[in-house]
Scaffold this active site. Structure first.
Site, PDB file in Angstrom:
ATOM      1  N   HIS A   1       0.698  -1.218   0.164  1.00  0.00           N
ATOM      2  CA  HIS A   1       0.080  -0.033   0.067  1.00  0.00           C
ATOM      3  C   HIS A   1       0.985   1.292  -0.022  1.00  0.00           C
ATOM      4  O   HIS A   1       2.019   1.168   0.606  1.00  0.00           O
ATOM      5  CB  HIS A   1      -0.863   0.081   1.328  1.00  0.00           C
ATOM      6  CG  HIS A   1      -2.057  -0.638   1.232  1.00  0.00           C
ATOM      7  ND1 HIS A   1      -2.730  -1.327   2.359  1.00  0.00           N
ATOM      8  CD2 HIS A   1      -3.245  -1.120  -0.018  1.00  0.00           C
ATOM      9  CE1 HIS A   1      -3.720  -2.056   1.825  1.00  0.00           C
ATOM     10  NE2 HIS A   1      -4.045  -1.803   0.712  1.00  0.00           N
TER      11      HIS A   1
ATOM     12  N   CYS B   1      -2.129   2.592   9.304  1.00  0.00           N
ATOM     13  CA  CYS B   1      -3.142   1.606   8.723  1.00  0.00           C
ATOM     14  C   CYS B   1      -4.787   1.840   9.801  1.00  0.00           C
ATOM     15  O   CYS B   1      -5.581   1.415   9.217  1.00  0.00           O
ATOM     16  CB  CYS B   1      -2.476   0.467   8.793  1.00  0.00           C
ATOM     17  SG  CYS B   1      -1.400  -0.088   7.277  1.00  0.00           S
TER      18      CYS B   1
END
Length: 278
Positions: free
Chosen positions: A174, A268
């Site tokens: 990511h 996150c």
């Protein structure tokens, strides 16, 4: 986006975040290189670490909203992946892996119930995990979890230019594991996570960006939360914390070792919402 010095004055900006308590956190499958289902996980320690992160954010004056965890979704704690939110609009994620796909419905309901304008992404799009707003644009990672073909929809719906960046190292699956937004103009990244063309693009747009070393990047050092002054990052990224201090930021080290077993860090765990009024 000029160079910085230790004398730089940094100003914190009050933020609103969405978080999900890791009540059902576990590593039951492997959808990134950090996940190993045979490696023991301490669910209670994960909750303690998450609560500590939430406590620091609240202590700094930020607003934290909560979404209820769902029993069969152990990765829902990573709220950053649930959507991308700008100006009251929420683009709800379309997860690549079936293990996480049901999360989309929970996030869609949360946003609709609170009056957001909502669209569900049509192509792979893993929310703020791959979309970071800075300097009037959205930096968008693709290559592992978000499809490059989704960028047009993101730009159209959120009304910001989208700058595609190709991720090439599966450890940095990511964008928010390879690049961090420190304030409204400044970013920090590890060049090795990006294709040569994307490195050139970043250098052109952010010539004074801070570049980090691989040893800090693999400690999830870039998966950080910054309010423009305070920077919450994993404790093992010590040299990166020292570097940030010399740039005028105030690093705050956190133990997120249990959550890291699923490939996540502080960033996150939070999805940035619209900023609350001053």
């Amino acid at each position: 986006m000029g160079s910085t010095t230790i004398s730089a004055v940094r100003t914190a900006s009050r933020r609103r975040f969405l978080m999900c308590r890791p009540t059902y956190f576990a590593v039951e499958y492997a959808i990134n290189p950090w996940m190993d289902p045979t490696r023991p996980v301490d669910p209670m320690l994960a909750i303690e670490q998450w609560e500590a992160l939430r406590g620091v954010l609240l202590g700094l004056g930020h607003v934290v909203n909560l979404i209820d965890p769902v029993p069969v979704l152990p990765d829902m704690v990573f709220a950053a992946n649930g959507a991308t939110v700008l100006d009251g609009r929420a683009l709800v994620s379309a997860f690549r892996h079936p293990q996480r796909a049901p999360e989309s419905g929970a996030y869609e309901k949360w946003f609709r119930d609170r009056g957001y304008e909502v669209r569900c992404a049509e192509r792979w799009n893993e929310g703020e995990g791959d979309h970071l707003a800075v300097a009037g644009v959205v930096l968008a990672g693709h290559g592992f979890r978000t499809a490059a073909s989704s960028h047009a929809e993101t730009a159209d719906y959120l009304g910001r230019p989208v700058i595609g960046l190709t991720l090439v190292d599966p450890r940095f699956y990511h964008l928010d594991t390879a690049l961090a937004v420190l304030d409204d103009e400044q970013i920090m990244y590890w060049p090795g996570a990006f294709s040569p063309a994307s490195r050139r693009r970043l250098h052109s747009l952010f010539p004074h960006a801070l570049r980090v070393e691989e040893h800090d990047a693999v400690q999830f050092g870039l998966n950080l939360i910054s309010d423009g002054h305070h920077v919450l990052l994993p404790a093992p990224a010590r040299s990166l914390a020292a570097r940030l201090a010399t740039e005028g930021y105030q690093p705050l080290a956190l133990d997120v070792s249990e959550l890291a077993k699923a490939g996540g860090g502080p960033k996150c765990c939070v999805l940035q919402l619209d900023r609350p009024p001053a």
